[in-house]
Design an enzyme around this catalytic site. Structure first.
Site, PDB file in Angstrom:
ATOM      1  N   GLY A   1      -9.393   3.273   4.413  1.00 53.01           N
ATOM      2  CA  GLY A   1     -10.767   2.801   4.442  1.00 53.01           C
ATOM      3  C   GLY A   1     -10.964   1.485   3.700  1.00 53.01           C
ATOM      4  O   GLY A   1     -10.052   0.979   3.034  1.00 53.01           O
ATOM      5  N   HIS A   2     -12.170   0.946   3.801  1.00 54.24           N
ATOM      6  CA  HIS A   2     -12.458  -0.352   3.187  1.00 54.24           C
ATOM      7  C   HIS A   2     -12.347  -0.302   1.664  1.00 54.24           C
ATOM      8  O   HIS A   2     -12.690   0.681   1.043  1.00 54.24           O
ATOM      9  CB  HIS A   2     -13.824  -0.893   3.628  1.00 54.24           C
ATOM     10  N   ASN A   3     -11.806  -1.366   1.119  1.00 61.72           N
ATOM     11  CA  ASN A   3     -11.688  -1.566  -0.329  1.00 61.72           C
ATOM     12  C   ASN A   3     -10.596  -0.723  -0.984  1.00 61.72           C
ATOM     13  O   ASN A   3     -10.439  -0.760  -2.205  1.00 61.72           O
ATOM     14  CB  ASN A   3     -13.007  -1.279  -1.067  1.00 61.72           C
TER      15      ASN A   3
END
Lengths: 341, 341, 341
Positions: A250-252
């Protein structure tokens, strides 16, 4: 022997040469001049083959093997059949890999840009690259020397790819910077929007995803895996990290160096892991967690809390490994008692 | 600041204008004339940046942030560092999204049909569409105005696509009707055969899959996600529903409006969910279930029974959340006692 | 009735003819001359439709259905509404499949090699094949008669594909031998490197993957599924085995004949399963396991030990099904007691 339709074989090599390149010691009675033609699994090897014993589940196959030579730990040498030459090392799988590479060097398909590839005039492609049919290389992309871009792979504007990178067919790369010697298997999706919404009854509003994906050197990314770009910070995959098929990142998310992420694992947004973390298959991490160096997450575990460095967890919700097995034992005993009544 | 290789930045904007467009109230002492240049995460923001605090895990980063302004709930305003301008709202993530969009409007690549796209003569493509290289648009397909079809995406005969739709590269769309303002990420597979077999020892016989996939408006479908078409009824994705990467949706599934399906979740055939249902990552639903409006399924849960509206379940097999945690607590206490003996 | 934009319908057929082709017996009072126009689900069928009852969850829909005829087990015939003609069989789903195929025969798109396909001169393509735009057929590949290769699918050098095979769009096939009558859905990745590394603090060394993927006859492989090639032995998928979307199959896995692998399941390297094994959705197998003929693994189970033939297991870690439910019951009772205090 590997199927000659798919794999080239060179050799033969002498046992002495193979011992040298694999950093193994020959066992008593092994003749360094003896020639070998290739590698094979224990149960299919013949007299001119090298095999290996790593997982002790295969001890019986070792004992019954017809392999002329076998890479094995000194502690297991006593189980060898008579006449088998032994190549001794504490890391037989690594030594075997070196021997297999010697017999079957990875093919290097010829360099060149296919006439059906589409390279933006502002892109920069290094020396000796191979760009296959239908690959699309966007504006201002840079591709380092000797890199290989598979058929129909689409590389979005501004992406940077290092040297000696191998990207399989049908990949999508956007908003990302890729290091050197990275391998990306077919169908991987890197750099699409993260799953960031401000949820609400009047509609879920997409939050602009303004970060990138930064992939270090010597990373491997599996087939059909997905890595979303950061929402503001970047998504970061540390050097030497190996990611298996169908993994979701996922993002980050930040992964340190040398992590191993087995197939179908999912890491939720903003979770950070240190170096050399092992994620078993189908494990899942909640978002915003911190996972220390060398932690190990067992297969199918569901991690909802931070993990300190070096700890092994298992279960869903995940527990330290001893605690988990103690619970399993208690529950099993209670159920047995009940069943006995 | 976002990497200018990938993101355009406009501005600066005054704090007053940003408060107006994000529907936030300025805190005491904040000057509406003050100019800001962009957005950034709390720990990387500078004086001319706007940041936000939503998840309280980041309270320390908020307190230490150098951001010139921050979107925050009134209840958390007291934790702000001195001098930080506050933009107050009960929904900081949504307000931040509006501000981020203002600084970084989504790019609109130019309209046009690439010479290497292949559009069937019987297909109808609306005004101002963008059809990228290698896209295949089959017979009798209709694509609404301003829609964008990514490179190498294949759209099967008879498919209907609404207006302002964005389909990424390498997608496969068959036997489906897609609404307006839908986003489909790269590698999604929509409309293939469901997994319907009459099983038997003499061979598993495929049952013809004669339904479609109906996708409402404002839906998002993640990278490499798979949605099978119906077997006879249709597979239906309600308007406003957001589906993450690598999600599997079986034949005849019906999702209501505004559902959120986090990555790697699987919904088995013929399961029906109401509106605003939340499926945590890697959760799995058995087939033929009924899931009520507003239900919530925790990550990794395995649901084998119907869920009433509004209920939260967790575990595999899934239980109402209180029951689950009570079981976890009991088991933990028993195991501890045992360990203490 | 199926949407005519996507499905062709032939007929009508008489009830007698449909009973003959589906091997069903007509119930009392059913007229073999009566004509029917198609198939439909119980809740949408009209007087000229044939429907079916298999899963008893739909008994109420059966009782209230307006279908003119219905395929049903003799044991459930009593629940039919008045006037409904019954087609009796112990396997209604299989009989219904035969009827549905009669009304909606699978389309056979025209044979031919698209001008935009790229066939290596050394490849051999059988009679009446369909090779779609952008498909790449590598050196020395053989494709059997009447096979269909979808748009942009890439078939690597040396691959063999049998007769009457259907490969969807965007697939990647490497280092594999594919049998007859195999169906491969879009985005499947077959034959890439297994996830084989000699792990170590100085870097994880890739072990050459020198095996193949051998796929038997009548196999189905789902959309975006991934099957790695063997490391030395082969990865083997037995004839008649059906693999759903997003399944991961690791190197050296061997699946017997007629197995069913539901979506998002993962089989780790070197695990061997016998014939007719059923893997529920999202289940996971550890590596190097042996799973006996006819074993059944419930959805989401995590299997860490061998499973004897015929055994059903459930849970993570998986247990024999009775043991699992006994544990669940004990834990539930303890938690209830606690809650009552």
């Amino acid at each position: 022997m590997p199927d000659s339709r798919f794999f080239a074989t060179v050799g033969p090599f002498s046992l002495g040469d193979l011992a040298a390149l694999s950093d193994t010691a020959l066992g008593d009675g092994a003749s360094p001049e003896r020639l070998f033609a290739g590698v094979a699994p224990l149960d299919r090897a013949e007299l001119d083959h090298i095999s290996f014993l790593d997982n002790l589940k295969y001890r019986a196959e070792f004992r019954d093997s017809r392999a002329g030579a076998c890479v094995v730990r000194p502690a297991h040498a006593a189980g060898a059949p008579e006449g088998m030459a032994l190549m001794l090392t504490e890391d037989p799988y690594r030594a075997f890999a070196a021997i297999a590479v010697a017999f079957h060097p990875a093919p290097r398909p010829p360099a060149g840009i296919d006439a059906l590839a589409r390279i933006d005039p502002s892109a920069s492609v290094g020396a000796d690259c191979r760009i296959e049919p239908g690959a699309i290389v966007g504006a201002r992309v840079t591709v380092g020397a000797r890199s290989h871009i598979g058929a129909y792979t689409v590389i979005g504007d501004g992406v940077t790819i290092g040297e000696d990178v191998h990207v399989g067919s049908h990949c999508t790369l956007q908003y990302c910077l890729i290091g050197d010697r990275v391998t990306i298997h077919p169908g991987a999706r890197i750099g699409q929007d993260g799953f960031g919404f401000a949820l609400g009854p009047a509609g879920h509003l997409k939050v602009p995803q303004l970060g990138r994906v930064i992939v270090g050197d010597d990373v491997e990314i599996g087939a059909n895996a997905t890595i979303d770009r950061g929402a503001g910070p970047d998504t970061v995959i540390g050097s030497g990290t190996k990611i298996d098929n169908l993994v979701q990142i996922g993002h980050n998310v930040q992964l340190g160096r040398g992590c191993v992420v087995v197939a179908q694992t999912g890491l939720s947004g903003s979770t950070k892991a240190g170096d050399m973390v092992l994620f078993g298959g189908q494990s899942g991490m909640a978002g915003h967690l911190s996972i220390g160096d060398g932690a190990r997450v067992a297969a199918q575990s569901g991690v909802f809390r931070d993990i300190p460095a070096g700890q092994t967890v298992i279960g869903s919700p995940a527990l330290p490994v001893k605690e988990f097995w103690r619970q399993i034992a208690v529950l099993s005993r209670l159920a047995k008692k009940k069943g006995d009544q």
